[in-house]
Scaffold this motif. Structure first.
Motif, PDB file in Angstrom:
ATOM      1  N   SER A 132      -5.891 -35.441 -18.232  1.00 27.76           N
ATOM      2  CA  SER A 132      -7.033 -34.552 -18.446  1.00 27.76           C
ATOM      3  C   SER A 132      -6.696 -33.599 -19.595  1.00 27.76           C
ATOM      4  N   PRO A 133      -7.698 -33.000 -20.190  1.00 25.82           N
ATOM      5  CA  PRO A 133      -7.415 -32.019 -21.250  1.00 25.82           C
ATOM      6  C   PRO A 133      -6.476 -30.900 -20.778  1.00 25.82           C
ATOM      7  N   GLU A 134      -6.635 -30.459 -19.556  1.00 22.60           N
ATOM      8  CA  GLU A 134      -5.782 -29.391 -19.025  1.00 22.60           C
ATOM      9  C   GLU A 134      -4.330 -29.855 -18.919  1.00 22.60           C
ATOM     10  N   GLU A 135      -4.135 -31.091 -18.453  1.00 16.70           N
ATOM     11  CA  GLU A 135      -2.776 -31.632 -18.343  1.00 16.70           C
ATOM     12  C   GLU A 135      -2.129 -31.773 -19.724  1.00 16.70           C
ATOM     13  N   ARG A 136      -2.909 -32.208 -20.678  1.00 16.95           N
ATOM     14  CA  ARG A 136      -2.382 -32.335 -22.047  1.00 16.95           C
ATOM     15  C   ARG A 136      -1.951 -30.980 -22.587  1.00 16.95           C
ATOM     16  N   ILE A 137      -2.791 -29.971 -22.371  1.00 17.58           N
ATOM     17  CA  ILE A 137      -2.466 -28.623 -22.848  1.00 17.58           C
ATOM     18  C   ILE A 137      -1.171 -28.141 -22.206  1.00 17.58           C
ATOM     19  N   GLN A 138      -1.034 -28.363 -20.895  1.00 13.88           N
ATOM     20  CA  GLN A 138       0.180 -27.937 -20.192  1.00 13.88           C
ATOM     21  C   GLN A 138       1.420 -28.643 -20.730  1.00 13.88           C
ATOM     22  N   LEU A 139       1.277 -29.873 -21.147  1.00 13.78           N
ATOM     23  CA  LEU A 139       2.397 -30.622 -21.715  1.00 13.78           C
ATOM     24  C   LEU A 139       2.660 -30.205 -23.164  1.00 13.78           C
ATOM     25  N   LEU A 140       1.595 -30.064 -23.946  1.00 11.70           N
ATOM     26  CA  LEU A 140       1.740 -29.797 -25.378  1.00 11.70           C
ATOM     27  C   LEU A 140       2.175 -28.366 -25.682  1.00 11.70           C
ATOM     28  N   TYR A 141       1.671 -27.407 -24.922  1.00 11.47           N
ATOM     29  CA  TYR A 141       1.918 -25.996 -25.254  1.00 11.47           C
ATOM     30  C   TYR A 141       3.403 -25.661 -25.391  1.00 11.47           C
ATOM     31  N   PRO A 142       4.243 -25.991 -24.413  1.00  6.01           N
ATOM     32  CA  PRO A 142       5.661 -25.646 -24.578  1.00  6.01           C
ATOM     33  C   PRO A 142       6.326 -26.378 -25.743  1.00  6.01           C
ATOM     34  N   LEU A 143       5.884 -27.600 -26.003  1.00  8.69           N
ATOM     35  CA  LEU A 143       6.431 -28.346 -27.137  1.00  8.69           C
ATOM     36  C   LEU A 143       6.044 -27.674 -28.453  1.00  8.69           C
ATOM     37  N   GLU A 144       4.782 -27.258 -28.553  1.00 11.23           N
ATOM     38  CA  GLU A 144       4.338 -26.560 -29.757  1.00 11.23           C
ATOM     39  C   GLU A 144       5.095 -25.246 -29.938  1.00 11.23           C
ATOM     40  N   GLU A 145       5.280 -24.516 -28.840  1.00  9.27           N
ATOM     41  CA  GLU A 145       6.016 -23.253 -28.909  1.00  9.27           C
ATOM     42  C   GLU A 145       7.441 -23.475 -29.400  1.00  9.27           C
ATOM     43  N   LYS A 146       8.077 -24.543 -28.923  1.00  6.58           N
ATOM     44  CA  LYS A 146       9.442 -24.872 -29.355  1.00  6.58           C
ATOM     45  C   LYS A 146       9.483 -25.058 -30.877  1.00  6.58           C
ATOM     46  N   TYR A 147       8.511 -25.808 -31.398  1.00  4.13           N
ATOM     47  CA  TYR A 147       8.491 -26.045 -32.844  1.00  4.13           C
ATOM     48  C   TYR A 147       8.118 -24.784 -33.625  1.00  4.13           C
ATOM     49  N   HIS A 148       7.175 -24.006 -33.116  1.00  2.00           N
ATOM     50  CA  HIS A 148       6.840 -22.739 -33.782  1.00  2.00           C
ATOM     51  C   HIS A 148       8.078 -21.857 -33.910  1.00  2.00           C
ATOM     52  N   GLU A 149       8.816 -21.719 -32.814  1.00  2.00           N
ATOM     53  CA  GLU A 149      10.013 -20.881 -32.833  1.00  2.00           C
ATOM     54  C   GLU A 149      11.055 -21.420 -33.809  1.00  2.00           C
ATOM     55  N   GLU A 150      11.242 -22.726 -33.803  1.00  2.00           N
ATOM     56  CA  GLU A 150      12.208 -23.344 -34.712  1.00  2.00           C
ATOM     57  C   GLU A 150      11.833 -23.089 -36.170  1.00  2.00           C
ATOM     58  N   PHE A 151      10.590 -23.314 -36.515  1.00  2.00           N
ATOM     59  CA  PHE A 151      10.182 -23.164 -37.906  1.00  2.00           C
ATOM     60  C   PHE A 151      10.125 -21.697 -38.338  1.00  2.00           C
ATOM     61  N   MET A 152       9.811 -20.814 -37.406  1.00  2.00           N
ATOM     62  CA  MET A 152       9.836 -19.376 -37.732  1.00  2.00           C
ATOM     63  C   MET A 152      11.268 -18.935 -38.038  1.00  2.00           C
ATOM     64  N   ALA A 153      12.208 -19.465 -37.293  1.00  2.00           N
ATOM     65  CA  ALA A 153      13.598 -19.071 -37.466  1.00  2.00           C
ATOM     66  C   ALA A 153      14.270 -19.769 -38.651  1.00  2.00           C
ATOM     67  N   ASN A 154      13.946 -21.038 -38.875  1.00  2.00           N
ATOM     68  CA  ASN A 154      14.719 -21.825 -39.841  1.00  2.00           C
ATOM     69  C   ASN A 154      13.912 -22.514 -40.927  1.00  2.00           C
TER      70      ASN A 154
END
Length: 148
Positions: free
Chosen positions: A117-139
Motif C-alpha cells: 500500500s502507499p502507506e507501507e511504501r512510505i514506511q519503508l522508503l522514509y528511513p532509507l531516504e533519511e539515511k541518504y539525506h544524512e550521508e549526502f549532507m555530511a559527505n
C-alpha cells in the motif's frame, strides 16, 4: 479583459516568463509543437518590453519574428540563481529517491514492493531516504561509488 500592471510588476513578470520558458524548453533538442501555445503567450508579453521601458532586456529579432532576452537581462537577472537552486534541490531529491527506491525493491523484492500500500511504501522508503539525506549532507558525493 484588460490587465493593468506596474512597470515593477512587468519586470517580475519577465522573470516568471523566463523561468516558465526555461522549464518548458531547457532540455528540448528541437521545438515541440505541443509547447507552441505557451511560447506564443510568452512572446506576446515579451512584445510589450519596449512599451514598458525594458527594451534593454528584451529585443525583437525581426528576421526570426521573435523576442529574445538580451545579455544584459541574463547577466543581471536573479533567474539564473533561482534555476541553479532549483536544479540543485531537484538533483539531490531525485538521487535520494532513486537510491531509496532501489534499496526498498532489493529488500522486499519487486513483486512484494509493488503490492504494498502507499502507506507501507512510505514506511519503508522514509528511513532509507533519511539515511541518504544524512550521508549526502555530511559527505556530498565523496562516498558515492559505482560498483560493477
Amino acid at each position: 479583459m484588460k490587465i493593468n500592471i506596474t512597470k515593477k510588476e512587468y519586470r517580475l513578470l519577465l522573470d516568471i516568463l523566463y523561468l516558465g520558458e526555461w522549464m518548458l524548453t531547457a532540455h528540448d533538442q528541437e521545438e515541440a509543437p505541443e509547447k507552441k501555445q505557451y511560447q506564443d503567450v510568452i512572446q506576446k508579453f515579451y512584445s510589450y518590453a519596449e512599451e514598458m521601458g525594458y527594451d534593454n532586456l528584451i529585443k525583437a529579432d525581426k528576421a526570426l519574428n521573435k523576442y529574445f532576452e538580451t545579455m544584459e537581462y541574463e547577466e543581471n537577472s536573479q533567474v539564473n540563481e533561482i534555476i541553479e537552486n532549483y536544479d540543485n534541490a531537484t538533483f539531490w531529491d531525485e538521487l535520494v529517491s532513486g537510491l531509496a527506491l532501489r534499496d526498498a525493491q532489493e529488500i522486499e523484492g519487486n513483486d512484494a514492493f509493488n503490492k504494498m500500500s502507499p502507506e507501507e511504501r512510505i514506511q519503508l522508503l522514509y528511513p532509507l531516504e533519511e539515511k541518504y539525506h544524512e550521508e549526502f549532507m555530511a559527505n556530498d558525493l565523496a562516498n558515492l561509488q559505482i560498483k560493477k
